[in-house]
Write a protein that holds these residues in place. Structure first.
Motif, PDB file in Angstrom:
ATOM      1  N   LEU A  17       0.609  -1.428  -0.118  1.00  0.00           N
ATOM      2  CA  LEU A  17      -0.094  -0.137   0.112  1.00  0.00           C
ATOM      3  C   LEU A  17       0.827   1.108  -0.003  1.00  0.00           C
ATOM      4  N   GLY A  18       0.586   2.208  -0.976  1.00  0.00           N
ATOM      5  CA  GLY A  18       1.401   3.386  -0.989  1.00  0.00           C
ATOM      6  C   GLY A  18       0.367   4.457  -0.326  1.00  0.00           C
ATOM      7  N   CYS A  19       1.151   5.246   0.442  1.00  0.00           N
ATOM      8  CA  CYS A  19       0.463   6.124   1.160  1.00  0.00           C
ATOM      9  C   CYS A  19       0.175   7.698   0.628  1.00  0.00           C
ATOM     10  N   TRP A  20       0.550   7.915  -0.520  1.00  0.00           N
ATOM     11  CA  TRP A  20       0.645   9.171  -0.982  1.00  0.00           C
ATOM     12  C   TRP A  20      -0.765   9.727  -1.137  1.00  0.00           C
ATOM     13  N   ASN A  21      -1.669   8.974  -1.317  1.00  0.00           N
ATOM     14  CA  ASN A  21      -3.104   9.453  -1.186  1.00  0.00           C
ATOM     15  C   ASN A  21      -3.633  10.083  -0.067  1.00  0.00           C
ATOM     16  N   CYS A 151      16.515   6.710  -2.006  1.00  0.00           N
ATOM     17  CA  CYS A 151      16.893   8.294  -2.370  1.00  0.00           C
ATOM     18  C   CYS A 151      15.814   8.350  -3.253  1.00  0.00           C
ATOM     19  N   HIS A 152      14.978   9.499  -2.965  1.00  0.00           N
ATOM     20  CA  HIS A 152      13.879   9.906  -3.849  1.00  0.00           C
ATOM     21  C   HIS A 152      14.228  10.653  -5.117  1.00  0.00           C
ATOM     22  N   ASP A 153      15.461  10.978  -5.356  1.00  0.00           N
ATOM     23  CA  ASP A 153      16.003  11.663  -6.562  1.00  0.00           C
ATOM     24  C   ASP A 153      16.249  10.787  -7.423  1.00  0.00           C
ATOM     25  N   ILE A 180      17.062   3.094  -4.323  1.00  0.00           N
ATOM     26  CA  ILE A 180      16.878   4.525  -5.069  1.00  0.00           C
ATOM     27  C   ILE A 180      15.655   4.126  -5.584  1.00  0.00           C
ATOM     28  N   SER A 181      14.653   5.189  -5.766  1.00  0.00           N
ATOM     29  CA  SER A 181      13.711   5.401  -6.758  1.00  0.00           C
ATOM     30  C   SER A 181      13.970   5.959  -7.809  1.00  0.00           C
ATOM     31  N   THR A 182      14.034   5.286  -8.938  1.00  0.00           N
ATOM     32  CA  THR A 182      14.379   5.756 -10.198  1.00  0.00           C
ATOM     33  C   THR A 182      13.801   4.932 -11.501  1.00  0.00           C
ATOM     34  N   THR A 233       0.892   1.750 -11.567  1.00  0.00           N
ATOM     35  CA  THR A 233       0.284   0.481 -12.172  1.00  0.00           C
ATOM     36  C   THR A 233      -0.790   0.984 -12.878  1.00  0.00           C
ATOM     37  N   LEU A 234      -1.658   1.790 -12.194  1.00  0.00           N
ATOM     38  CA  LEU A 234      -2.957   2.364 -12.908  1.00  0.00           C
ATOM     39  C   LEU A 234      -2.774   3.699 -13.477  1.00  0.00           C
ATOM     40  N   GLU A 235      -1.511   4.171 -13.681  1.00  0.00           N
ATOM     41  CA  GLU A 235      -1.181   5.495 -14.461  1.00  0.00           C
ATOM     42  C   GLU A 235      -2.098   6.464 -13.526  1.00  0.00           C
ATOM     43  N   ARG A 236      -2.008   6.605 -12.349  1.00  0.00           N
ATOM     44  CA  ARG A 236      -2.695   7.280 -11.433  1.00  0.00           C
ATOM     45  C   ARG A 236      -4.177   7.329 -11.689  1.00  0.00           C
ATOM     46  N   GLY A 237      -4.510   6.282 -12.034  1.00  0.00           N
ATOM     47  CA  GLY A 237      -6.096   6.208 -12.317  1.00  0.00           C
ATOM     48  C   GLY A 237      -6.716   5.743 -13.480  1.00  0.00           C
ATOM     49  N   ILE A 238      -5.731   6.225 -14.542  1.00  0.00           N
ATOM     50  CA  ILE A 238      -6.121   5.983 -15.950  1.00  0.00           C
ATOM     51  C   ILE A 238      -6.661   4.605 -16.428  1.00  0.00           C
ATOM     52  N   LYS A 242     -12.003   4.135 -15.725  1.00  0.00           N
ATOM     53  CA  LYS A 242     -13.216   5.099 -15.399  1.00  0.00           C
ATOM     54  C   LYS A 242     -13.151   6.469 -16.063  1.00  0.00           C
ATOM     55  N   TYR A 243     -12.122   6.791 -16.264  1.00  0.00           N
ATOM     56  CA  TYR A 243     -11.969   7.979 -17.011  1.00  0.00           C
ATOM     57  C   TYR A 243     -12.020   8.144 -18.518  1.00  0.00           C
ATOM     58  N   THR A 244     -12.622   9.191 -19.111  1.00  0.00           N
ATOM     59  CA  THR A 244     -12.562   9.451 -20.394  1.00  0.00           C
ATOM     60  C   THR A 244     -11.998  10.635 -21.088  1.00  0.00           C
ATOM     61  N   ILE A 286     -10.374  -4.039 -16.117  1.00  0.00           N
ATOM     62  CA  ILE A 286      -8.988  -3.541 -16.421  1.00  0.00           C
ATOM     63  C   ILE A 286      -8.082  -3.497 -15.216  1.00  0.00           C
ATOM     64  N   SER A 287      -8.591  -2.781 -14.118  1.00  0.00           N
ATOM     65  CA  SER A 287      -7.431  -2.663 -13.148  1.00  0.00           C
ATOM     66  C   SER A 287      -7.119  -3.631 -12.505  1.00  0.00           C
ATOM     67  N   LYS A 288      -8.030  -4.673 -12.538  1.00  0.00           N
ATOM     68  CA  LYS A 288      -7.577  -6.451 -11.993  1.00  0.00           C
ATOM     69  C   LYS A 288      -6.402  -6.751 -13.043  1.00  0.00           C
ATOM     70  N   GLY A 306      -2.246   2.452  -5.078  1.00  0.00           N
ATOM     71  CA  GLY A 306      -2.693   3.575  -4.135  1.00  0.00           C
ATOM     72  C   GLY A 306      -4.173   3.642  -4.420  1.00  0.00           C
ATOM     73  N   CYS A 307      -4.841   3.962  -3.392  1.00  0.00           N
ATOM     74  CA  CYS A 307      -6.155   4.038  -3.426  1.00  0.00           C
ATOM     75  C   CYS A 307      -6.882   5.101  -2.759  1.00  0.00           C
ATOM     76  N   THR A 308      -7.894   5.430  -3.153  1.00  0.00           N
ATOM     77  CA  THR A 308      -8.683   6.581  -2.412  1.00  0.00           C
ATOM     78  C   THR A 308     -10.013   5.990  -1.743  1.00  0.00           C
ATOM     79  N   LYS A 314     -10.355  -3.169  -1.530  1.00  0.00           N
ATOM     80  CA  LYS A 314     -10.656  -4.392  -1.588  1.00  0.00           C
ATOM     81  C   LYS A 314     -10.595  -5.035  -2.973  1.00  0.00           C
ATOM     82  N   ASP A 315     -10.943  -4.073  -3.780  1.00  0.00           N
ATOM     83  CA  ASP A 315     -10.726  -4.593  -5.267  1.00  0.00           C
ATOM     84  C   ASP A 315      -9.329  -5.038  -5.815  1.00  0.00           C
ATOM     85  N   ASN A 316      -8.237  -4.120  -5.142  1.00  0.00           N
ATOM     86  CA  ASN A 316      -6.938  -4.472  -5.574  1.00  0.00           C
ATOM     87  C   ASN A 316      -6.501  -5.540  -4.754  1.00  0.00           C
ATOM     88  N   LEU A 317      -6.910  -6.072  -3.532  1.00  0.00           N
ATOM     89  CA  LEU A 317      -6.612  -7.137  -2.794  1.00  0.00           C
ATOM     90  C   LEU A 317      -7.170  -8.273  -3.541  1.00  0.00           C
TER      91      LEU A 317
HETATM   92  N1  LIG Z   1       8.770   6.853  -5.910  1.00  0.00           N
HETATM   93  C1  LIG Z   1       8.229   7.601  -6.329  1.00  0.00           C
HETATM   94  O1  LIG Z   1       8.733   8.564  -6.794  1.00  0.00           O
HETATM   95  C2  LIG Z   1       6.660   7.480  -6.428  1.00  0.00           C
HETATM   96  C3  LIG Z   1       5.988   8.032  -7.234  1.00  0.00           C
HETATM   97  C4  LIG Z   1       4.578   7.966  -7.417  1.00  0.00           C
HETATM   98  C5  LIG Z   1       3.825   6.992  -6.641  1.00  0.00           C
HETATM   99  N2  LIG Z   1       4.775   6.362  -5.702  1.00  0.00           N
HETATM  100  C6  LIG Z   1       4.243   5.346  -4.692  1.00  0.00           C
HETATM  101  O2  LIG Z   1       3.076   4.518  -5.550  1.00  0.00           O
HETATM  102  C7  LIG Z   1       1.897   4.565  -4.892  1.00  0.00           C
HETATM  103  C8  LIG Z   1       0.953   4.402  -5.783  1.00  0.00           C
HETATM  104  O3  LIG Z   1       0.783   5.438  -6.598  1.00  0.00           O
HETATM  105  P1  LIG Z   1       0.523   5.425  -8.200  1.00  0.00           P
HETATM  106  O4  LIG Z   1       0.345   7.024  -8.720  1.00  0.00           O
HETATM  107  O5  LIG Z   1       1.588   4.967  -8.665  1.00  0.00           O
HETATM  108  O6  LIG Z   1      -0.878   4.581  -8.165  1.00  0.00           O
HETATM  109  P2  LIG Z   1      -1.666   4.026  -9.386  1.00  0.00           P
HETATM  110  O7  LIG Z   1      -1.704   2.614  -8.885  1.00  0.00           O
HETATM  111  O8  LIG Z   1      -0.949   4.288 -10.666  1.00  0.00           O
HETATM  112  O9  LIG Z   1      -2.972   4.789  -9.416  1.00  0.00           O
HETATM  113  C9  LIG Z   1      -3.945   4.819  -8.087  1.00  0.00           C
HETATM  114  C10 LIG Z   1      -5.113   5.564  -8.225  1.00  0.00           C
HETATM  115  O10 LIG Z   1      -6.007   4.931  -9.054  1.00  0.00           O
HETATM  116  C11 LIG Z   1      -7.216   4.807  -8.506  1.00  0.00           C
HETATM  117  N3  LIG Z   1      -7.584   3.592  -8.122  1.00  0.00           N
HETATM  118  C12 LIG Z   1      -6.569   2.657  -7.454  1.00  0.00           C
HETATM  119  N4  LIG Z   1      -7.573   1.415  -7.136  1.00  0.00           N
HETATM  120  C13 LIG Z   1      -8.599   1.547  -7.974  1.00  0.00           C
HETATM  121  C14 LIG Z   1      -9.377   0.451  -8.439  1.00  0.00           C
HETATM  122  N5  LIG Z   1      -9.642  -0.614  -7.765  1.00  0.00           N
HETATM  123  N6  LIG Z   1     -10.673   1.269  -9.193  1.00  0.00           N
HETATM  124  C15 LIG Z   1     -10.624   2.252  -9.781  1.00  0.00           C
HETATM  125  N7  LIG Z   1      -9.811   3.298  -9.131  1.00  0.00           N
HETATM  126  C16 LIG Z   1      -8.670   2.911  -8.809  1.00  0.00           C
HETATM  127  C17 LIG Z   1      -7.175   5.880  -7.420  1.00  0.00           C
HETATM  128  O11 LIG Z   1      -7.407   7.381  -7.761  1.00  0.00           O
HETATM  129  P3  LIG Z   1      -8.891   8.051  -8.044  1.00  0.00           P
HETATM  130  O12 LIG Z   1      -9.847   7.035  -7.260  1.00  0.00           O
HETATM  131  O13 LIG Z   1      -8.738   9.325  -7.748  1.00  0.00           O
HETATM  132  O14 LIG Z   1      -8.999   7.769  -9.578  1.00  0.00           O
HETATM  133  C18 LIG Z   1      -5.557   5.879  -6.879  1.00  0.00           C
HETATM  134  O15 LIG Z   1      -5.288   7.040  -6.347  1.00  0.00           O
HETATM  135  C19 LIG Z   1       1.927   6.028  -3.994  1.00  0.00           C
HETATM  136  O16 LIG Z   1       0.972   6.080  -2.956  1.00  0.00           O
HETATM  137  C20 LIG Z   1       3.082   6.058  -3.579  1.00  0.00           C
HETATM  138  O17 LIG Z   1       3.349   5.500  -2.276  1.00  0.00           O
HETATM  139  C21 LIG Z   1       6.100   6.652  -5.637  1.00  0.00           C
END
Ligand SMILES: NC(=O)c1ccc[n+]([C@@H]2O[C@H](COP(=O)([O-])OP(=O)(O)OC[C@H]3O[C@@H](n4cnc5c(N)ncnc54)[C@H](OP(=O)(O)O)[C@@H]3O)[C@@H](O)[C@H]2O)c1
Length: 332
Positions: A17-21, A151-153, A180-182, A233-238, A242-244, A286-288, A306-308, A314-317
Motif C-alpha cells: 500500500l502506497g500512502c501518497w493518497n 533516495c527520492h531523486d 533508490i527510486s528511479t 500500475t494504474l497510471e494514477r487512475g487512468i 473509469k476516466y474518459t 482492467i484494473s485487475k 494507491g487507493c482513495t 478491496k478490489d486491489n486485494l
Molecule cells: N517513488 C516515487 O517517486 C513514487 C511516485 C509515485 C507513486 N509512488 C508510490 O506509489 C503509490 C501508488 O501511486 P501511483 O500513482 O503509482 O498509483 P496508481 O496505481 O497508478 O493509481 C492509483 C490511483 O488509481 C485509482 N484507483 C486505485 N485503485 C482503483 C480501483 N480498484 N478502481 C478504480 N480506481 C482505482 C485511485 O485514484 P482515483 O480514485 O482518484 O482515480 C488511486 O489513487 C503511491 O501511494 C506512492 O506510495 C512513488
C-alpha cells in the motif's frame, strides 16, 4: 494474497500500500480516519509492505505522521516500511533553505539538540542533512527504524552523499536496507556501484502502458538481487477505465491532464490505449488485469498500489489472489 521472494529484502506480498493518497496532496479525498482504516485493513488482509516519503502530504511529512498513527497498536511490526528522502520541500522550493519557517527551525533545533553541532549546511543535500532527514522520518513514523530508505531523486547529482548518510543510518540502526527510486538505468547502475553493491531496492514505474523497465532495469535488478517495487500500475487512475477524454481533475498531481494542461495530449493517448485494452480483455476488469500484469512479470516485482477508498483497496486485494491468465499476456 500471493507472495514473492523480492531480492535480498525477502518475502513480500505481491501488492503493498502506497500512502501518497493520504495527507492532503490528493485534495483530502481521504479523511484521516478513513486512511487509518484503509492502512490497517490492508495489513489485516495480507499486505506486508507500505510505502511513503518525507515529501508526501501538505505540509511535507504529513503522510508519514498519519502512517505513524496507523501503525500504532502492533501494526508496525507486521510490515516492511519503505520511505524516501531527498525531496523535502520539492513542491515548495528546490532545496531545504527555502523552507524558511517551520521545518528549518525545527530541524536546526533538533539537530543542535542531538549533536550539538553549530554549523549545519541547510542549503545542500549533505550527508549530515540527509542523515537528519532519516532520523526525522523515524520520528514522524514513530518507529525505531525504517526497513528500506530510498533516495527520492531519480538522477541524483551527488549519489555519494545519499550513500554516506544511508550507511550511517544503517550503522546507527535507523534503517535496515537502502536503495533508490528511479526509472533511469544509468542512475541505478551508478548508485549500485557507488554503494559497492549495497543498494538493496529500486522503485520504478511499470504498467501496461509503460513497459520501459523491462528492457534493462528489471534485468539489472534481477541479476544483482535488488528488490523491485513498482508504482504507476494504474497510471494514477487512468488504467482503472473509469476516466474518459472529457474527465477533469482538480488534484495538483493530475491537473496537467485537463484540457489546456501541458499533459493533455499524453492523457488523451493513454485514454485511447485503455479503450483498446478494455476491448481485448472483456469481460475482465482492467484494473485487475493491470495489477496482475505488473506482479506477474518473471522478475517478480512487488507492486505499490494507491487507493482513495476502502472499496478500491478491496478490489486491489482481490486482484492479488491470482496471477494473470497467460493467454492475456499474449494479447496485451
Ligand atoms: N517513488 C516515487 O517517486 C513514487 C511516485 C509515485 C507513486 N509512488 C508510490 O506509489 C503509490 C501508488 O501511486 P501511483 O500513482 O503509482 O498509483 P496508481 O496505481 O497508478 O493509481 C492509483 C490511483 O488509481 C485509482 N484507483 C486505485 N485503485 C482503483 C480501483 N480498484 N478502481 C478504480 N480506481 C482505482 C485511485 O485514484 P482515483 O480514485 O482518484 O482515480 C488511486 O489513487 C503511491 O501511494 C506512492 O506510495 C512513488
Amino acid at each position: 494474497m500471493l507472495y514473492h521472494e523480492n531480492g535480498r529484502v525477502g518475502l513480500q506480498s505481491v501488492i503493498g500500500l502506497g500512502c501518497w493518497n493520504f495527507g492532503g496532496q490528493w485534495n483530502n479525498k481521504v479523511s484521516k480516519d478513513a486512511a487509518i482504516e484503509i492502512i490497517r485493513y490492508a495489513i489485516d488482509h495480507g499486505i506486508t509492505f507500505v510505502d511513503v516519503a518525507e515529501s508526501y502530504g501538505i505540509p511535507d511529512g504529513q503522510c508519514e505522521i498519519l502512517l505513524g498513527e496507523a501503525l500504532a497498536n502492533g501494526y508496525r511490526e507486521k510490515v516492511t516500511l519503505i520511505s524516501k528522502v531527498g525531496w523535502y520541500a520539492r513542491r515548495t522550493a528546490d532545496h531545504f533553505s527555502a523552507v524558511d519557517g517551520y521545518w528549518r527551525k525545527q530541524a536546526k533545533k533538533a539537530f543542535n539538540q542531538l549533536y550539538r553541532f553549530k554549523e549545519v549546511d541547510f542549503n545542500h543535500r549533505t550527508p549530515e542533512l540527509l542523515r537528519l532527514c532519516g532520523h526525522a522520518c523515524c520520528g514522524r513514523l514513530k518507529t525505531d527504524y525504517v526497513d528500506i530508505l530510498l533516495c527520492h531523486d531519480d538522477k541524483p547529482k551527488d549519489a555519494s552523499s545519499f550513500i554516506t548518510a544511508f550507511r550511517q543510518l544503517r550503522d546507527e540502526g535507523f534503517i535496515r536496507y537502502y536503495g533508490i527510486s528511479t526509472n533511469d538505468i544509468g542512475a541505478l547502475q551508478r548508485f549500485y556501484e557507488l554503494s559497492n553493491g549495497e543498494c538493496a531496492a529500486c522503485e520504478c514505474d511499470y504498467s501496461l502502458l509503460n513497459r520501459r523497465a523491462e528492457t534493462e532495469l528489471f534485468k539489472f535488478c534481477h541479476k544483482n538481487n535488488i528488490a523491485i517495487f513498482t508504482r504507476g500500475t494504474l497510471e494514477r487512475g487512468i488504467l482503472s477505465g473509469k476516466y474518459t477524454a472529457s474527465s477533469s481533475f482538480d488534484e495538483s498531481c493530475r491537473e496537467a491532464w485537463n484540457l489546456g494542461g501541458k499533459a493533455h495530449k499524453q492523457y488523451l493517448n493513454k485514454i485511447a490505449a485503455v479503450e483498446k485494452i478494455v476491448k481485448t480483455i472483456e469481460p475482465e476488469k482492467i484494473s485487475k488485469i493491470a495489477y496482475q500484469f505488473a506482479f506477474s512479470n518473471e522478475v517478480h516485482p512487488c507492486v505499490v498500489t494507491g487507493c482513495t477508498s476502502l472499496e478500491q483497496l478491496k478490489d486491489n486485494l482481490a486482484a492479488a489472489e491470482s496471477y494473470i491468465n497467460p493467454h492475456l499476456l499474449n494479447v496485451l
